[in-house]
Structure formats: structure tokens, C-alpha cells
Design a protein around this motif. Structure first.
Motif, PDB file in Angstrom:
ATOM      1  N   CYS A 487       0.827  -1.200   0.000  1.00 34.33           N
ATOM      2  CA  CYS A 487       0.000   0.000   0.000  1.00 34.33           C
ATOM      3  C   CYS A 487       0.865   1.255   0.000  1.00 34.33           C
ATOM      4  CB  CYS A 487      -0.915  -0.001   1.222  1.00 34.33           C
ATOM      5  SG  CYS A 487      -0.041   0.099   2.803  1.00 34.33           S
ATOM      6  N   ASN A 488       0.224   2.392  -0.157  1.00 28.30           N
ATOM      7  CA  ASN A 488       0.941   3.669  -0.186  1.00 28.30           C
ATOM      8  C   ASN A 488       1.631   3.973   1.136  1.00 28.30           C
ATOM      9  OD1 ASN A 488       0.882   5.060  -2.736  1.00 28.30           O
ATOM     10  ND2 ASN A 488      -1.336   5.111  -2.548  1.00 28.30           N
ATOM     11  N   HIS A 489       1.116   3.420   2.212  1.00 22.42           N
ATOM     12  CA  HIS A 489       1.760   3.621   3.514  1.00 22.42           C
ATOM     13  C   HIS A 489       3.161   2.998   3.508  1.00 22.42           C
ATOM     14  CE1 HIS A 489      -2.102   4.956   5.226  1.00 22.42           C
ATOM     15  NE2 HIS A 489      -2.615   4.003   4.472  1.00 22.42           N
ATOM     16  N   ILE A 490       3.277   1.812   2.902  1.00 26.40           N
ATOM     17  CA  ILE A 490       4.579   1.157   2.799  1.00 26.40           C
ATOM     18  C   ILE A 490       5.501   1.960   1.896  1.00 26.40           C
ATOM     19  CG2 ILE A 490       5.768  -0.894   1.942  1.00 26.40           C
ATOM     20  CD1 ILE A 490       4.414  -1.295   4.603  1.00 26.40           C
ATOM     21  N   VAL A 491       4.955   2.478   0.794  1.00 24.20           N
ATOM     22  CA  VAL A 491       5.766   3.299  -0.106  1.00 24.20           C
ATOM     23  C   VAL A 491       6.330   4.506   0.636  1.00 24.20           C
ATOM     24  CG1 VAL A 491       5.746   4.708  -2.203  1.00 24.20           C
ATOM     25  CG2 VAL A 491       4.496   2.552  -2.147  1.00 24.20           C
ATOM     26  N   SER A 492       5.511   5.124   1.478  1.00 25.84           N
ATOM     27  CA  SER A 492       5.969   6.292   2.237  1.00 25.84           C
ATOM     28  C   SER A 492       7.083   5.925   3.202  1.00 25.84           C
ATOM     29  CB  SER A 492       4.785   6.909   3.002  1.00 25.84           C
ATOM     30  OG  SER A 492       3.814   7.412   2.116  1.00 25.84           O
ATOM     31  N   VAL A 493       6.927   4.792   3.890  1.00 22.68           N
ATOM     32  CA  VAL A 493       7.967   4.354   4.817  1.00 22.68           C
ATOM     33  C   VAL A 493       9.251   4.040   4.054  1.00 22.68           C
ATOM     34  CG1 VAL A 493       8.627   2.616   6.517  1.00 22.68           C
ATOM     35  CG2 VAL A 493       6.286   3.477   6.473  1.00 22.68           C
ATOM     36  N   CYS A 494       9.126   3.364   2.907  1.00 24.00           N
ATOM     37  CA  CYS A 494      10.307   3.022   2.110  1.00 24.00           C
ATOM     38  C   CYS A 494      11.019   4.285   1.631  1.00 24.00           C
ATOM     39  CB  CYS A 494       9.908   2.160   0.917  1.00 24.00           C
ATOM     40  SG  CYS A 494       9.379   0.480   1.354  1.00 24.00           S
ATOM     41  N   ARG A 495      10.253   5.291   1.244  1.00 19.97           N
ATOM     42  CA  ARG A 495      10.856   6.551   0.815  1.00 19.97           C
ATOM     43  C   ARG A 495      11.672   7.168   1.945  1.00 19.97           C
ATOM     44  NH1 ARG A 495       9.375  11.774   1.831  1.00 19.97           N
ATOM     45  NH2 ARG A 495      10.211  13.352   0.398  1.00 19.97           N
ATOM     46  N   LYS A 496      11.091   7.172   3.147  1.00 20.51           N
ATOM     47  CA  LYS A 496      11.784   7.763   4.292  1.00 20.51           C
ATOM     48  C   LYS A 496      13.097   7.029   4.577  1.00 20.51           C
ATOM     49  CE  LYS A 496      11.049   8.866   9.201  1.00 20.51           C
ATOM     50  NZ  LYS A 496      12.161   8.095   9.735  1.00 20.51           N
ATOM     51  N   VAL A 497      13.043   5.704   4.590  1.00 18.50           N
ATOM     52  CA  VAL A 497      14.241   4.915   4.867  1.00 18.50           C
ATOM     53  C   VAL A 497      15.269   5.092   3.752  1.00 18.50           C
ATOM     54  CG1 VAL A 497      15.131   2.570   5.179  1.00 18.50           C
ATOM     55  CG2 VAL A 497      12.971   3.248   6.261  1.00 18.50           C
ATOM     56  N   ALA A 498      14.797   5.126   2.510  1.00 20.87           N
ATOM     57  CA  ALA A 498      15.718   5.287   1.380  1.00 20.87           C
ATOM     58  C   ALA A 498      16.433   6.635   1.428  1.00 20.87           C
ATOM     59  CB  ALA A 498      14.960   5.137   0.063  1.00 20.87           C
ATOM     60  N   ARG A 499      15.716   7.690   1.824  1.00 19.99           N
ATOM     61  CA  ARG A 499      16.350   9.000   1.937  1.00 19.99           C
ATOM     62  C   ARG A 499      17.380   9.013   3.063  1.00 19.99           C
ATOM     63  NH1 ARG A 499      14.725  13.304  -1.150  1.00 19.99           N
ATOM     64  NH2 ARG A 499      16.775  14.010  -0.381  1.00 19.99           N
ATOM     65  N   GLU A 500      17.076   8.307   4.140  1.00 16.81           N
ATOM     66  CA  GLU A 500      18.041   8.209   5.229  1.00 16.81           C
ATOM     67  C   GLU A 500      19.289   7.464   4.763  1.00 16.81           C
ATOM     68  OE1 GLU A 500      15.747   6.310   8.232  1.00 16.81           O
ATOM     69  OE2 GLU A 500      14.743   8.152   8.886  1.00 16.81           O
ATOM     70  N   ASN A 501      19.090   6.420   3.939  1.00 17.60           N
ATOM     71  CA  ASN A 501      20.233   5.701   3.382  1.00 17.60           C
ATOM     72  C   ASN A 501      21.097   6.641   2.542  1.00 17.60           C
ATOM     73  OD1 ASN A 501      19.247   3.364   4.527  1.00 17.60           O
ATOM     74  ND2 ASN A 501      18.444   2.524   2.586  1.00 17.60           N
ATOM     75  N   HIS A 502      20.432   7.428   1.722  1.00 13.97           N
ATOM     76  CA  HIS A 502      21.137   8.341   0.833  1.00 13.97           C
ATOM     77  C   HIS A 502      21.907   9.390   1.617  1.00 13.97           C
ATOM     78  CE1 HIS A 502      21.499  11.942  -1.770  1.00 13.97           C
ATOM     79  NE2 HIS A 502      21.731  11.052  -2.733  1.00 13.97           N
ATOM     80  N   ASP A 503      21.244   9.935   2.629  1.00 16.31           N
ATOM     81  CA  ASP A 503      21.888  11.003   3.414  1.00 16.31           C
ATOM     82  C   ASP A 503      23.061  10.477   4.242  1.00 16.31           C
ATOM     83  OD1 ASP A 503      20.006  12.697   2.392  1.00 16.31           O
ATOM     84  OD2 ASP A 503      18.704  12.675   4.160  1.00 16.31           O
ATOM     85  N   ALA A 504      23.019   9.171   4.543  1.00 12.72           N
ATOM     86  CA  ALA A 504      24.081   8.583   5.372  1.00 12.72           C
ATOM     87  C   ALA A 504      25.327   8.233   4.577  1.00 12.72           C
ATOM     88  CB  ALA A 504      23.558   7.341   6.078  1.00 12.72           C
ATOM     89  N   LYS A 505      25.237   8.239   3.240  1.00 11.65           N
ATOM     90  CA  LYS A 505      26.385   7.900   2.410  1.00 11.65           C
ATOM     91  C   LYS A 505      27.427   9.013   2.497  1.00 11.65           C
ATOM     92  CE  LYS A 505      23.958   5.097  -1.034  1.00 11.65           C
ATOM     93  NZ  LYS A 505      23.582   4.991  -2.469  1.00 11.65           N
ATOM     94  N   PRO A 506      28.699   8.649   2.582  1.00 11.91           N
ATOM     95  CA  PRO A 506      29.741   9.681   2.586  1.00 11.91           C
ATOM     96  C   PRO A 506      29.811  10.396   1.254  1.00 11.91           C
ATOM     97  CG  PRO A 506      30.712   7.492   2.415  1.00 11.91           C
ATOM     98  CD  PRO A 506      29.236   7.282   2.707  1.00 11.91           C
ATOM     99  N   ALA A 507      30.096  11.669   1.287  1.00  9.25           N
ATOM    100  CA  ALA A 507      30.193  12.455   0.057  1.00  9.25           C
ATOM    101  C   ALA A 507      31.323  11.925  -0.812  1.00  9.25           C
ATOM    102  CB  ALA A 507      30.439  13.926   0.391  1.00  9.25           C
ATOM    103  N   ALA A 508      31.071  11.894  -2.120  1.00  5.09           N
ATOM    104  CA  ALA A 508      32.083  11.378  -3.066  1.00  5.09           C
ATOM    105  C   ALA A 508      33.259  12.339  -3.154  1.00  5.09           C
ATOM    106  CB  ALA A 508      31.450  11.179  -4.435  1.00  5.09           C
TER     107      ALA A 508
END
Length: 508
Positions: A487-508
Motif C-alpha cells: 500500500c501507499n503507507h509502505i511506499v511512504s515508509v520506504c521513501r523515508k528509509v531510502a532517503r536516510e540511506n542516501h543522506d548517510a552515504k559519505p560524500a564522493a
């Protein structure tokens, strides 16, 4: 515009299903309420074999709704204001449409224009303006039509601009007619400098009295200092007029709440047929009522439980009540007698909080729904557990088409385009946490992670045959609740976690 105009013109649609698509909300029922009311009205007229709703943010989803109807011919009308981002990109993607006419799985699907761009909206706007300011001369009135405004699609403001032009050029007698927006110029917050008349009527060009039209715009107008309660939490709509800046401000409910919007929906079906020459010249073959037949068969097998609802056959009809109220005398329960009452029963939990997920184990107790026949039972169950009967039947016949999680996340656009950035391990953890049967959702998940692997270990309980019903109820007595796509609720949670993953990556 009246019902009689359409009855004869649409008799040929007795073979077809009508699906009305709305936006919906995870916060309150106000966004979807008009769409349901218009569907109820059209259903009562008997113009279509089946009438169903689906939503972007509520149930049933646009993928699930096809399981709610039997008909081989389907008309889809977006209950949206503009021919913008949602109607041109999101809805066709989610509904799996190839264009105005789609042939798929033995069905013909007609995709009509959204209601907001139909010419008859002009009449509704004029009627709403006169209703909100009765007796106020138009020559002394500025009419403001207000919309959202967005940079996602140039067509998002076109419907409003077209209506402003039609009213200006139509000689309807207003001192001035202007369009304003929440997020782009001309801004609705500048209404007092954009208008000159002693009376100002503001009509929100929105489908529902939801967050924007009922809570945000009054703040932008200066009527309120901060967003107030949702409409569903108030006893009456706001009182008019509101004296401001030396003038009288009249604020209307959203145009989409107008009862005659049901006729605009039918207008769009009629116009689609005229444009694409799709109206059948002879009655089309009508398939059997497979959903109703399946329900009859299951009840005959003593499968009288679906989710938290217990069904009993009584004197040719049916009684529905909460599973935990099965042994409580009828006299001690609140009596309901209409299928649409099921929608009201399912709306809020015991604390009065909105239930956007109808399969959450939070259905209120203390009610008895008496229905006269199988048709009423099917409709009531559709309100209690949207698309559940159809998905259970499709699974039984081997026709259900589950959508892998990676496919769902991969097709997201806009702010959700990052959602597929979760790891495989995180997907299992998200499902295990957010979809927990005992507290969050009763459905059994039937979709995998991707084309080659199932969901990871933590999600295993949601995949078992014991899932899909209230824990402890015998599966042989239950009609299962299935989940064919996250459902869209899962999509929203996945988006939040994915953005946290992205923000946690060290800058290239």
C-alpha cells in the motif's frame, strides 16, 4: 442538469462498470467523502451494472479496484479538478492504461476526462456562488475561484483559468472574476488587493473539503490564524459573511461537494462515447456475477468470517456484526440497515480516529447490520474490506496478479522516486514492523520482493497461510484478506528509509 436527462442516454451502460477515482487521504475521511456520495447517487440510478470507487491514498487502490467488478467493459472517470500531473501521469500508470481505450485481460477500459474540465462546471460554480451569498447582487460582488497551483504540470491551473474566462465572457454580471492559487501568483492571500467590490465570494475549485480547502485556505485568506479542525470533526460549516478589510467575505465549500457533480461524472462518460464512438449498438454480453456466486459458495461452505466481521444468514437476508459481538443479543447492539452504513461503521476506530487502512484490526464493536439480500451483502463487505472478495476469488482461481515490491517502488515518481533505495534486509524489517497482523493489518501478503526472491525473513509471518484473518480464527471458516501489492503507507515508509540511506552515504 437533472437525473432524467441521463437515464435514457445511458441505458446502454447497464452492461458496464463505472469506476470513479479520487485522491483520498490518510488523515481524515473528508477527501474521499464526495467521491463516495457521487458513487452512491449514480448507483441508485441504476445506470451501470456496477459502480465502484478507488483512491490514491485510500482503499481500494487503483490496482485492487479491478478485482471489485465483474464487468468486461469499464469506464473510469477521475474525480479530479485538472488534467494535470495526476490525471496524465499517476492515474494511467497506476491503472495500467495505454491511452483512452485499453484492452487488457479480456476487458475494455475507457479512460474519461477528469470532471473539473467539463464545461458544465461553469453552471456549478455560478450556482455555488449564488448559494453562498444569497440575495447579494452580482454587480457588487467579486468572484474568486481558488486552486492549488503547482509546477508539476502546466495543465494544473488551466481548468480554473478556463472557468474564469467563461464566466467573464459569459455576461454573468459579476463586478470581476479572478483566479487565485495557494502556491503561485496570483496568490489567494492577496485577495483584498486583487479585488475591489464590496462583497467577495471565494469558491475553492477543489474536489473535497479536505486539508487545503477547509483548513489551509481560510488561513491564507486571513479568516483564521491557524488551521482548525477537519470538516468531519466539526458540527457546522463556517458562517458567512466574514467582515474583513472593510468588505464582506463569503467562503464556500469546495465545488466538488456539489450534489450535481454526479451528473458531471455522467457527462464525461457521455462525452467519451461521443468522441470515441464507443457506445454499443446492441446489448453487449454480460458475464455472470462471479463475485456474488463466489460469496454464495463460501457462505455455503460455512466460511462466515471475513476480517473482524461475522456473517449469519437470517430469513433470506444476512446479519453482520463484529466477530467479538457474535454472542451478544441483537437488542444490545446499535442497528443499521443499509449497505452504506458499513462505510460509516468502518470509518473510525473506538477512539474516534480515522481508519485509512480498513484491514487494521481496529474495527469498532457494538453494531448489527441487517441486510435483505446477497447484493446488499456484497456491497457492504466492499465498504468494510474494499476489493477483498474479488482478490480472494482471483487467488482461488489462480488469476491474482501480485506486484513485487521492487516493481511497485521502481515505478514511483515525484517525491517518491527514491523509495526503491531501501536494501533487501530493510524491506523485510519494514514489512515486519508496519504490517504486523496483531496491531496493524490483517492481510496476508502474496507478493514477493522481486521477480526472483521472496520477502526476507522478518516478513515471513505475513506470508504464511495463517495470516489473512484474525489470529486464532479457523482458516476453514474465513474468507481471507489478501494483499496483492504494497500500500501507499509502505511506499511512504520506504521513501523515508531510502532517503536516510542516501543522506548517510559519505560524500564522493
Amino acid at each position: 442538469m437533472n437525473a432524467g436527462v441521463y437515464t435514457s442516454a445511458l441505458n446502454s451502460h447497464s452492461h458496464a462498470a463505472l469506476i470513479i477515482v479520487g485522491h483520498g487521504s490518510t488523515l481524515n475521511p473528508d477527501s474521499s467523502a464526495p467521491t463516495h456520495r457521487h458513487a452512491d447517487e449514480i448507483r441508485q440510478r441504476g445506470l451501470f451494472r456496477e459502480v465502484a470507487c478507488c483512491f490514491w491514498k485510500e482503499e481500494p487502490s487503483m490496482r485492487e479496484v479491478y478485482e471489485s467488478v465483474d464487468s468486461q467493459v469499464i469506464y473510469i472517470v477521475p474525480n479530479f479538478i485538472s488534467e494535470g500531473y495526476f490525471c496524465q501521469q499517476v492515474l494511467p500508470r497506476e491503472l495500467r492504461l495505454d491511452g483512452p481505450i485499453t484492452q487488457r485481460d479480456g476487458r475494455t477500459i475507457h479512460y474519461c476526462d477528469p470532471v473539473g474540465i467539463h464545461p458544465n462546471m461553469t453552471r456549478l460554480l455560478l450556482q455555488r456562488a449564488d448559494e453562498v451569498a444569497p440575495g447579494v447582487p452580482r454587480r457588487d460582488t467579486s468572484l474568486i475561484i481558488v486552486g492549488h497551483g503547482t509546477n508539476l504540470n502546466d495543465n494544473s491551473t488551466k481548468a480554473i483559468q478556463d472557468q474564469v474566462r467563461l464566466i467573464r465572457e459569459g455576461g454573468y454580471g459579476f463586478a470581476e472574476v479572478i483566479d487565485t492559487y495557494m502556491e503561485e501568483a496570483p496568490l489567494v492571500s492577496d485577495w483584498h488587493t486583487l479585488t475591489t467590490a464590496a462583497n467577495v465570494v471565494v469558491v475553492p475549485f477543489f474536489i473535497a473539503d479536505g486539508l487545503h480547502s477547509f483548513q489551509d485556505i481560510p488561513v491564507l485568506l486571513g479568516m483564521e490564524s491557524e488551521p482548525g479542525k477537519a470538516l468531519s470533526q466539526m458540527e457546522v460549516f463556517r458562517q458567512n459573511p466574514i467582515p474583513m478589510h472593510g468588505r464582506n467575505l463569503y467562503y464556500s465549500s469546495a465545488i466538488g461537494t456539489e450534489a450535481l457533480m454526479a451528473d458531471v461524472i455522467l457527462d464525461q462518460v457521455h462525452d467519451f462515447d461521443a468522441k470515441h464512438h464507443t457506445a454499443p449498438q446492441a446489448p453487449a454480453p454480460i458475464p455472470g456475477d462471479q463475485l456474488r456466486q463466489a460469496l454464495t459458495s463460501w457462505l455455503g461452505e460455512d466460511r462466515h468470517i471475513i476480517g473482524q466481521v461475522h456473517i449469519t444468514s437470517e430469513s433470506g437476508g444476512f446479519h453482520l456484526r463484529h466477530l467479538e459481538d457474535a454472542d451478544i443479543p441483537a437488542a444490545q447492539l446499535t442497528l443499521y440497515t443499509q449497505p452504506a452504513d458499513a462505510r460509516e461503521i468502518a470509518r473510525n476506530d473506538a477512539q474516534g480516529e480515522f481508519r485509512p487502512i480498513k484491514t487494521a484490526p481496529t474495527l469498532i464493536r457494538g453494531w448489527l447490520l441487517k441486510l435483505p439480500d446477497l447484493s446488499s451483502l456484497q456491497l457492504a463487505l466492499e465498504f468494510l474490506y474494499p476489493a477483498a472478495i474479488g482478490m480472494a476469488l482471483a487467488q482461488e482461481k489462480g488469476n491474482l496478479q501480485p506486484v513485487p515490491l521492487r516493481h511497485l517502488l521502481g515505478r514511483q515518481t515525484g517525491m517518491y522516486r527514491f523509495a526503491n533505495g531501501i536494501t533487501d534486509t530493510q524491506s523485510g524489517e519494514i514489512i515486519a514492523s508496519f504490517c504486523k497482523t496483531e496491531t496493524n493489518c490483517l492481510r496476508r501478503i502474496v507478493w514477493p520482493l522481486d521477480d526472483s526472491q521472496p520477502l526476507p525473513g522478518p516478513a515471513a509471518p505475513k506470508l504464511s497461510l495463517e495470516s489473512g484473518q484474525v489470529p486464532g480464527t479457523p482458516p476453514t471458516r474465513c474468507i481471507p484478506l489478501l494483499c496483492m501489492e504494497a500500500c501507499n503507507h509502505i511506499v511512504s515508509v520506504c521513501r523515508k528509509v531510502a532517503r536516510e540511506n542516501h543522506d548517510a552515504k559519505p560524500a564522493a
